[in-house]
Write a protein that holds these residues in place. Structure first.
Motif, PDB file in Angstrom:
ATOM      1  N   MET A 131      65.796 103.265   6.137  1.00  0.00           N
ATOM      2  CA  MET A 131      66.324 104.030   4.892  1.00  0.00           C
ATOM      3  C   MET A 131      65.076 104.929   5.343  1.00  0.00           C
ATOM      4  SD  MET A 131      66.188 100.421   2.580  1.00  0.00           S
ATOM      5  CE  MET A 131      65.406  99.345   3.584  1.00  0.00           C
ATOM      6  N   ALA A 132      65.631 106.101   4.181  1.00  0.00           N
ATOM      7  CA  ALA A 132      64.693 107.095   3.825  1.00  0.00           C
ATOM      8  C   ALA A 132      63.487 106.611   3.131  1.00  0.00           C
ATOM      9  CB  ALA A 132      64.632 107.988   3.000  1.00  0.00           C
ATOM     10  N   PRO A 133      62.301 107.031   2.918  1.00  0.00           N
ATOM     11  CA  PRO A 133      61.038 106.669   2.423  1.00  0.00           C
ATOM     12  C   PRO A 133      61.630 107.144   1.425  1.00  0.00           C
ATOM     13  CG  PRO A 133      59.964 107.108   4.617  1.00  0.00           C
ATOM     14  CD  PRO A 133      60.942 108.010   4.377  1.00  0.00           C
ATOM     15  N   GLY A 134      61.034 105.639   0.122  1.00  0.00           N
ATOM     16  CA  GLY A 134      60.956 106.761  -1.113  1.00  0.00           C
ATOM     17  C   GLY A 134      62.485 105.816  -1.957  1.00  0.00           C
ATOM     18  N   SER A 135      63.392 105.828  -1.108  1.00  0.00           N
ATOM     19  CA  SER A 135      64.706 105.604  -1.467  1.00  0.00           C
ATOM     20  C   SER A 135      65.616 104.789  -2.398  1.00  0.00           C
ATOM     21  CB  SER A 135      65.757 105.621  -0.179  1.00  0.00           C
ATOM     22  OG  SER A 135      65.487 104.911   0.618  1.00  0.00           O
ATOM     23  N   MET A 136      63.902 103.466  -2.306  1.00  0.00           N
ATOM     24  CA  MET A 136      64.419 102.389  -3.043  1.00  0.00           C
ATOM     25  C   MET A 136      64.412 102.514  -4.460  1.00  0.00           C
ATOM     26  SD  MET A 136      65.505  99.664  -1.236  1.00  0.00           S
ATOM     27  CE  MET A 136      65.296  98.322  -2.301  1.00  0.00           C
ATOM     28  N   ARG A 137      65.516 102.601  -5.413  1.00  0.00           N
ATOM     29  CA  ARG A 137      65.456 102.599  -6.972  1.00  0.00           C
ATOM     30  C   ARG A 137      65.677 101.600  -7.840  1.00  0.00           C
ATOM     31  NH1 ARG A 137      63.606 106.493  -4.918  1.00  0.00           N
ATOM     32  NH2 ARG A 137      64.534 108.581  -5.619  1.00  0.00           N
ATOM     33  N   GLY A 138      64.643 100.647  -8.778  1.00  0.00           N
ATOM     34  CA  GLY A 138      64.645 100.208  -9.851  1.00  0.00           C
ATOM     35  C   GLY A 138      64.867  98.942  -9.478  1.00  0.00           C
ATOM     36  N   LEU A 139      63.501  98.516  -8.158  1.00  0.00           N
ATOM     37  CA  LEU A 139      63.350  97.233  -8.089  1.00  0.00           C
ATOM     38  C   LEU A 139      62.726  97.017  -9.268  1.00  0.00           C
ATOM     39  CD1 LEU A 139      61.983  98.084  -4.510  1.00  0.00           C
ATOM     40  CD2 LEU A 139      63.622  96.120  -4.930  1.00  0.00           C
ATOM     41  N   GLN A 140      62.564  95.463 -10.048  1.00  0.00           N
ATOM     42  CA  GLN A 140      61.884  94.797 -11.302  1.00  0.00           C
ATOM     43  C   GLN A 140      61.497  93.781 -11.053  1.00  0.00           C
ATOM     44  OE1 GLN A 140      65.297  95.197 -14.163  1.00  0.00           O
ATOM     45  NE2 GLN A 140      64.441  93.315 -14.926  1.00  0.00           N
ATOM     46  N   LEU A 141      59.963  94.589 -12.132  1.00  0.00           N
ATOM     47  CA  LEU A 141      59.567  92.852 -12.188  1.00  0.00           C
ATOM     48  C   LEU A 141      59.063  92.435 -13.377  1.00  0.00           C
ATOM     49  CD1 LEU A 141      56.784  94.252 -10.417  1.00  0.00           C
ATOM     50  CD2 LEU A 141      57.564  93.123  -9.182  1.00  0.00           C
ATOM     51  N   CYS A 142      58.911  91.321 -13.813  1.00  0.00           N
ATOM     52  CA  CYS A 142      59.292  90.486 -14.893  1.00  0.00           C
ATOM     53  C   CYS A 142      57.943  90.285 -15.292  1.00  0.00           C
ATOM     54  CB  CYS A 142      59.918  89.612 -15.518  1.00  0.00           C
ATOM     55  SG  CYS A 142      62.046  90.392 -15.146  1.00  0.00           S
ATOM     56  N   VAL A 143      57.363  90.506 -16.082  1.00  0.00           N
ATOM     57  CA  VAL A 143      55.775  89.744 -16.806  1.00  0.00           C
ATOM     58  C   VAL A 143      56.114  89.222 -18.559  1.00  0.00           C
ATOM     59  CG1 VAL A 143      54.640  91.557 -15.446  1.00  0.00           C
ATOM     60  CG2 VAL A 143      55.382  92.073 -18.215  1.00  0.00           C
ATOM     61  N   ALA A 144      54.970  88.540 -18.740  1.00  0.00           N
ATOM     62  CA  ALA A 144      54.906  87.687 -20.426  1.00  0.00           C
ATOM     63  C   ALA A 144      54.621  88.748 -21.644  1.00  0.00           C
ATOM     64  CB  ALA A 144      54.170  86.308 -19.744  1.00  0.00           C
ATOM     65  N   ASP A 145      54.015  90.007 -20.946  1.00  0.00           N
ATOM     66  CA  ASP A 145      53.082  90.882 -22.064  1.00  0.00           C
ATOM     67  C   ASP A 145      53.198  91.937 -21.168  1.00  0.00           C
ATOM     68  OD1 ASP A 145      51.584  92.864 -23.679  1.00  0.00           O
ATOM     69  OD2 ASP A 145      49.792  90.428 -23.950  1.00  0.00           O
ATOM     70  N   ALA A 146      54.073  92.844 -21.923  1.00  0.00           N
ATOM     71  CA  ALA A 146      54.257  94.304 -21.258  1.00  0.00           C
ATOM     72  C   ALA A 146      52.947  94.804 -21.626  1.00  0.00           C
ATOM     73  CB  ALA A 146      55.560  95.330 -21.522  1.00  0.00           C
ATOM     74  N   GLY A 147      52.267  95.109 -22.851  1.00  0.00           N
ATOM     75  CA  GLY A 147      51.311  96.380 -23.368  1.00  0.00           C
ATOM     76  C   GLY A 147      50.158  95.872 -22.208  1.00  0.00           C
ATOM     77  N   ALA A 148      49.961  94.338 -22.147  1.00  0.00           N
ATOM     78  CA  ALA A 148      48.753  93.577 -21.773  1.00  0.00           C
ATOM     79  C   ALA A 148      49.041  94.182 -19.115  1.00  0.00           C
ATOM     80  CB  ALA A 148      48.605  93.034 -20.826  1.00  0.00           C
ATOM     81  N   ALA A 149      50.708  94.246 -19.327  1.00  0.00           N
ATOM     82  CA  ALA A 149      50.348  94.634 -18.313  1.00  0.00           C
ATOM     83  C   ALA A 149      50.294  96.388 -17.954  1.00  0.00           C
ATOM     84  CB  ALA A 149      52.083  94.596 -17.919  1.00  0.00           C
ATOM     85  N   HIS A 150      51.319  96.650 -19.173  1.00  0.00           N
ATOM     86  CA  HIS A 150      50.554  98.676 -19.016  1.00  0.00           C
ATOM     87  C   HIS A 150      49.172  98.985 -18.772  1.00  0.00           C
ATOM     88  CE1 HIS A 150      51.287 103.254 -20.496  1.00  0.00           C
ATOM     89  NE2 HIS A 150      52.377 102.393 -20.513  1.00  0.00           N
TER      90      HIS A 150
END
Length: 148
Positions: A64-83
């Motif tokens: 795979m080319a470096p940087g070719s993965m798109r849209g891996l997803q993480l879930c968090v309870a609080d987007a504001g705090a994670a941001h």
């Protein structure tokens, strides 16, 4: 029979830079770094996750080319705090977007130094009902840190 996703192979161009980014800036736990005549790889796990990423020189990564993965997803309870946490660690993050006011409808994202992209989804229910009970997640993290 359960079928669990536990490892995602992530293509990167510089293993040391990737480990530093995911461990020191994003906050993943470095489970191990294995170097031998066959490979040089690192496995890192997001806090509370049952799945890890592996970066390095495994044959699948070399295809795979470096940087070719798109849209891996993480879930968090609080987007504001994670941001705020990621921005405070120097990770360039997009602004949160509310696509739907119901739980699960808020997203933001970031890219690693190679350009692999991640979406962060707020699922407030994860604060009340994590997928992996906290006791189990803490024990797994302690074991990983002891083993490395």
């Amino acid at each position: 029979m359960d079928w669990t996703l536990e490892v995602v192979v992530l293509p990167v161009s510089d293993l040391d830079r990737a480990v530093a980014f995911y461990r020191d800036q994003v906050g993943f736990t470095l489970d191990h770094r294995t170097t031998n005549e066959h490979m040089d790889v690192a496995q890192l796990t997001p806090r509370g996750s049952g799945a890890s990423i592996v970066v390095g020189t495994l044959p699948a990564q070399n295809e795979m080319a470096p940087g070719s993965m798109r849209g891996l997803q993480l879930c968090v309870a609080d987007a504001g705090a994670a941001h705020a946490e990621l921005a405070g660690r120097g990770v360039p993050v997009s602004d949160p977007q509310v696509l739907d006011p119901r739980d699960g409808g808020t997203f933001f994202g970031f890219a690693d130094p190679d350009g692999n992209t991640w979406a962060i989804q707020e699922l407030r229910v994860r604060g009340e009902r994590p997928l992996i009970p906290r006791v189990d997640a803490d024990a797994a993290r302690a074991w990983a840190q002891h083993a490395s």
